[in-house]
Design a protein around this motif. Structure first.
Motif, PDB file in Angstrom:
ATOM      1  N   THR A 127      32.740   9.331  45.359  1.00  0.00           N
ATOM      2  CA  THR A 127      32.245   8.580  46.512  1.00  0.00           C
ATOM      3  C   THR A 127      31.820   7.187  46.052  1.00  0.00           C
ATOM      4  OG1 THR A 127      29.962   9.312  46.180  1.00  0.00           O
ATOM      5  CG2 THR A 127      31.396  10.723  47.540  1.00  0.00           C
ATOM      6  N   ALA A 128      31.375   6.371  46.995  1.00  0.00           N
ATOM      7  CA  ALA A 128      30.920   5.022  46.651  1.00  0.00           C
ATOM      8  C   ALA A 128      29.754   5.073  45.669  1.00  0.00           C
ATOM      9  CB  ALA A 128      30.512   4.268  47.920  1.00  0.00           C
ATOM     10  N   ARG A 129      28.893   6.077  45.800  1.00  0.00           N
ATOM     11  CA  ARG A 129      27.760   6.195  44.886  1.00  0.00           C
ATOM     12  C   ARG A 129      28.226   6.562  43.463  1.00  0.00           C
ATOM     13  NH1 ARG A 129      22.486   6.580  46.941  1.00  0.00           N
ATOM     14  NH2 ARG A 129      22.395   6.318  49.199  1.00  0.00           N
ATOM     15  N   VAL A 130      29.223   7.403  43.359  1.00  0.00           N
ATOM     16  CA  VAL A 130      29.763   7.746  42.046  1.00  0.00           C
ATOM     17  C   VAL A 130      30.390   6.507  41.399  1.00  0.00           C
ATOM     18  CG1 VAL A 130      31.469   9.144  40.812  1.00  0.00           C
ATOM     19  CG2 VAL A 130      30.155  10.148  42.695  1.00  0.00           C
ATOM     20  N   GLN A 188      21.671  20.250  33.427  1.00  0.00           N
ATOM     21  CA  GLN A 188      21.500  19.088  34.308  1.00  0.00           C
ATOM     22  C   GLN A 188      22.638  18.960  35.308  1.00  0.00           C
ATOM     23  OE1 GLN A 188      19.367  15.541  33.340  1.00  0.00           O
ATOM     24  NE2 GLN A 188      21.213  14.305  33.533  1.00  0.00           N
ATOM     25  N   LEU A 189      22.236  18.679  36.547  1.00  0.00           N
ATOM     26  CA  LEU A 189      23.140  18.352  37.630  1.00  0.00           C
ATOM     27  C   LEU A 189      22.737  16.979  38.150  1.00  0.00           C
ATOM     28  CD1 LEU A 189      22.688  21.749  39.517  1.00  0.00           C
ATOM     29  CD2 LEU A 189      24.454  21.217  37.813  1.00  0.00           C
ATOM     30  N   CYS A 190      23.601  16.335  38.895  1.00  0.00           N
ATOM     31  CA  CYS A 190      23.246  15.072  39.532  1.00  0.00           C
ATOM     32  C   CYS A 190      23.636  15.130  41.003  1.00  0.00           C
ATOM     33  CB  CYS A 190      23.947  13.896  38.856  1.00  0.00           C
ATOM     34  SG  CYS A 190      23.350  13.543  37.190  1.00  0.00           S
ATOM     35  N   LEU A 191      22.831  14.492  41.809  1.00  0.00           N
ATOM     36  CA  LEU A 191      23.030  14.485  43.256  1.00  0.00           C
ATOM     37  C   LEU A 191      23.186  13.038  43.717  1.00  0.00           C
ATOM     38  CD1 LEU A 191      22.944  16.047  45.994  1.00  0.00           C
ATOM     39  CD2 LEU A 191      20.469  15.642  45.988  1.00  0.00           C
ATOM     40  N   PHE A 192      24.378  12.705  44.219  1.00  0.00           N
ATOM     41  CA  PHE A 192      24.673  11.332  44.646  1.00  0.00           C
ATOM     42  C   PHE A 192      24.377  11.210  46.137  1.00  0.00           C
ATOM     43  CE2 PHE A 192      27.008  12.147  40.824  1.00  0.00           C
ATOM     44  CZ  PHE A 192      26.905  10.958  40.105  1.00  0.00           C
ATOM     45  N   ALA A 193      23.107  10.989  46.429  1.00  0.00           N
ATOM     46  CA  ALA A 193      22.666  10.974  47.827  1.00  0.00           C
ATOM     47  C   ALA A 193      21.442  10.075  47.968  1.00  0.00           C
ATOM     48  CB  ALA A 193      22.339  12.394  48.284  1.00  0.00           C
ATOM     49  N   ASP A 194      21.091   9.766  49.205  1.00  0.00           N
ATOM     50  CA  ASP A 194      19.898   8.953  49.442  1.00  0.00           C
ATOM     51  C   ASP A 194      18.647   9.814  49.272  1.00  0.00           C
ATOM     52  OD1 ASP A 194      19.423  10.409  51.886  1.00  0.00           O
ATOM     53  OD2 ASP A 194      20.827   9.077  52.908  1.00  0.00           O
ATOM     54  N   ASN A 195      17.491   9.162  49.318  1.00  0.00           N
ATOM     55  CA  ASN A 195      16.232   9.854  49.061  1.00  0.00           C
ATOM     56  C   ASN A 195      15.963  10.973  50.055  1.00  0.00           C
ATOM     57  OD1 ASN A 195      15.336   8.415  46.761  1.00  0.00           O
ATOM     58  ND2 ASN A 195      14.672   6.714  48.056  1.00  0.00           N
ATOM     59  N   GLN A 196      16.247  10.741  51.323  1.00  0.00           N
ATOM     60  CA  GLN A 196      15.955  11.744  52.338  1.00  0.00           C
ATOM     61  C   GLN A 196      16.809  12.997  52.149  1.00  0.00           C
ATOM     62  OE1 GLN A 196      13.463  11.835  54.509  1.00  0.00           O
ATOM     63  NE2 GLN A 196      14.151  13.899  55.034  1.00  0.00           N
ATOM     64  N   THR A 197      18.090  12.801  51.859  1.00  0.00           N
ATOM     65  CA  THR A 197      18.968  13.950  51.615  1.00  0.00           C
ATOM     66  C   THR A 197      18.529  14.690  50.361  1.00  0.00           C
ATOM     67  OG1 THR A 197      20.821  12.794  52.662  1.00  0.00           O
ATOM     68  CG2 THR A 197      21.355  14.667  51.253  1.00  0.00           C
ATOM     69  N   LEU A 246      14.152  24.038  41.088  1.00  0.00           N
ATOM     70  CA  LEU A 246      14.691  22.782  40.578  1.00  0.00           C
ATOM     71  C   LEU A 246      13.783  21.617  40.959  1.00  0.00           C
ATOM     72  CD1 LEU A 246      18.519  23.100  41.403  1.00  0.00           C
ATOM     73  CD2 LEU A 246      17.318  23.707  39.292  1.00  0.00           C
ATOM     74  N   SER A 247      13.903  20.536  40.204  1.00  0.00           N
ATOM     75  CA  SER A 247      13.189  19.303  40.530  1.00  0.00           C
ATOM     76  C   SER A 247      14.153  18.135  40.381  1.00  0.00           C
ATOM     77  CB  SER A 247      11.978  19.107  39.614  1.00  0.00           C
ATOM     78  OG  SER A 247      12.392  18.929  38.272  1.00  0.00           O
ATOM     79  N   SER A 248      13.824  17.036  41.017  1.00  0.00           N
ATOM     80  CA  SER A 248      14.687  15.852  40.968  1.00  0.00           C
ATOM     81  C   SER A 248      13.910  14.658  40.446  1.00  0.00           C
ATOM     82  CB  SER A 248      15.255  15.540  42.353  1.00  0.00           C
ATOM     83  OG  SER A 248      14.195  15.282  43.274  1.00  0.00           O
ATOM     84  N   SER A 249      14.624  13.739  39.827  1.00  0.00           N
ATOM     85  CA  SER A 249      14.024  12.488  39.356  1.00  0.00           C
ATOM     86  C   SER A 249      15.086  11.405  39.417  1.00  0.00           C
ATOM     87  CB  SER A 249      13.489  12.639  37.929  1.00  0.00           C
ATOM     88  OG  SER A 249      14.525  12.967  37.014  1.00  0.00           O
ATOM     89  N   ARG A 250      14.637  10.174  39.539  1.00  0.00           N
ATOM     90  CA  ARG A 250      15.571   9.049  39.639  1.00  0.00           C
ATOM     91  C   ARG A 250      15.217   7.951  38.652  1.00  0.00           C
ATOM     92  NH1 ARG A 250      18.777   8.205  44.519  1.00  0.00           N
ATOM     93  NH2 ARG A 250      18.482   9.968  45.948  1.00  0.00           N
ATOM     94  N   TRP A 251      16.255   7.303  38.104  1.00  0.00           N
ATOM     95  CA  TRP A 251      16.030   6.048  37.384  1.00  0.00           C
ATOM     96  C   TRP A 251      16.768   4.900  38.076  1.00  0.00           C
ATOM     97  CZ3 TRP A 251      20.559   3.993  35.419  1.00  0.00           C
ATOM     98  CH2 TRP A 251      21.597   4.868  35.128  1.00  0.00           C
ATOM     99  N   CYS A 252      17.417   5.226  39.207  1.00  0.00           N
ATOM    100  CA  CYS A 252      18.057   4.209  40.037  1.00  0.00           C
ATOM    101  C   CYS A 252      18.190   4.773  41.448  1.00  0.00           C
ATOM    102  CB  CYS A 252      19.433   3.828  39.471  1.00  0.00           C
ATOM    103  SG  CYS A 252      20.652   5.161  39.576  1.00  0.00           S
ATOM    104  N   ASP A 253      18.610   3.929  42.388  1.00  0.00           N
ATOM    105  CA  ASP A 253      18.725   4.360  43.780  1.00  0.00           C
ATOM    106  C   ASP A 253      20.019   5.105  44.071  1.00  0.00           C
ATOM    107  OD1 ASP A 253      16.293   3.206  44.442  1.00  0.00           O
ATOM    108  OD2 ASP A 253      17.208   1.264  44.947  1.00  0.00           O
ATOM    109  N   VAL A 254      20.951   5.099  43.140  1.00  0.00           N
ATOM    110  CA  VAL A 254      22.288   5.619  43.407  1.00  0.00           C
ATOM    111  C   VAL A 254      22.341   7.140  43.410  1.00  0.00           C
ATOM    112  CG1 VAL A 254      24.690   5.608  42.614  1.00  0.00           C
ATOM    113  CG2 VAL A 254      23.302   3.534  42.438  1.00  0.00           C
ATOM    114  N   PHE A 255      21.623   7.777  42.502  1.00  0.00           N
ATOM    115  CA  PHE A 255      21.680   9.231  42.398  1.00  0.00           C
ATOM    116  C   PHE A 255      20.384   9.770  41.827  1.00  0.00           C
ATOM    117  CE2 PHE A 255      23.034   7.664  38.302  1.00  0.00           C
ATOM    118  CZ  PHE A 255      22.475   8.548  37.386  1.00  0.00           C
TER     119      PHE A 255
END
Length: 263
Positions: free
Chosen positions: A120-123, A151-160, A171-180
């Protein structure tokens, strides 16, 4: 009070800390600074969302160990395992089901590389950001290795991201950028990785220094004796740091280490 003679180990994030997002190289000043730490006998630990096998850009640095995949895979440079926290297979299957429902790209990351269920565009943006080829598309149920994948990655916005993770309490999520968002076992992060590596080496976590720039670095900055945010870090990261230095390309690592009297 921590003084320079007390520092036993230094922990460094990779993207945005050791590596510039603009130039995708380790500045000479950073290479020289880590060489000086090494000469002083200070342990150098890489702490990254990447796997230990995906660090070619920093291969010239004299590091001792790696907190890989956001703390879920801690290893020595020679590959010796210090700790490992795998994602349960049944939780992974549920994650894939939710990804299909929300029609978002996800990836599985490990020592064999990064693989996605769709591009996708985020990938595409992620690949541009870290100057890496687009991940291959695969059936991720065939890539996931029970007892190993952490580890998995989720290419989605914050709300999703919030909606999906709320349905996966293990599971827990963390971000170092807005993309994923990086997805790992709940309760494991770079901060727990710092403790595990310090325990392995018999070091006092209070006598450590850590550098980072992204949201996934916050637990590590908080648990280190001195947490240092890069000048290019987001405000939330800076709020959790003891010291704010310059950007990667403005010799931020060298400046902080010299200012604090560590080198």
């Amino acid at each position: 009070m921590i003084i320079k003679q007390d520092i036993q180990a230094a922990f460094f994030d990779v993207d945005g800390t050791l590596l510039s997002f603009e130039k995708h190289i380790v500045p000479n000043s950073t290479q020289d600074s880590l060489a000086e730490l090494h000469r002083k006998g200070i342990k150098i630990i890489i702490a990254t969302g990447r796997s230990a096998m995906n660090l070619n850009e920093i291969s010239m640095l004299p590091y001792d160990g790696i907190i890989g995949l956001n703390g879920t895979s801690c290893v020595l440079r020679d590959g010796t395992t210090v700790s490992h926290h795998a994602i349960p297979h049944e939780v992974f299957i549920r994650f894939i089901e939710l990804a299909k429902r929300y029609d978002v790209a996800v990836s599985v990351e490990g020592n064999a590389g990064v693989f996605v269920n769709q591009v996708t565009a985020r990938v595409e943006e992620m690949s541009r950001m870290i100057a890496q080829p687009l991940p291959p598309i695969r059936d991720l149920t065939q890539i996931f290795i029970p007892g190993e994948t952490s580890q998995l990655c989720l290419f989605a916005d914050n709300q999703t991201e919030i909606e999906i993770i709320s349905q996966l309490p293990l599971l827990s999520s963390s971000r170092w950028c807005d993309v994923f968002a990086d997805i790992n076992v709940a309760g494991v992060d770079k901060g727990t990785g710092l403790y595990e590596m310090a325990n392995f080496y018999g070091l006092n976590p209070s006598f450590t220094v850590a550098f980072g720039d992204g949201g996934n670095d916050i637990p590590m900055l908080r648990r280190a004796g001195i947490g240092i945010a890069m000048g290019n870090a987001c405000d939330n990261v800076k709020d959790h740091a003891d010291f704010i230095t310059g950007t990667v390309d403005d010799d931020g690592i060298k400046y902080a280490l010299q200012y604090l009297g560590i080198i």
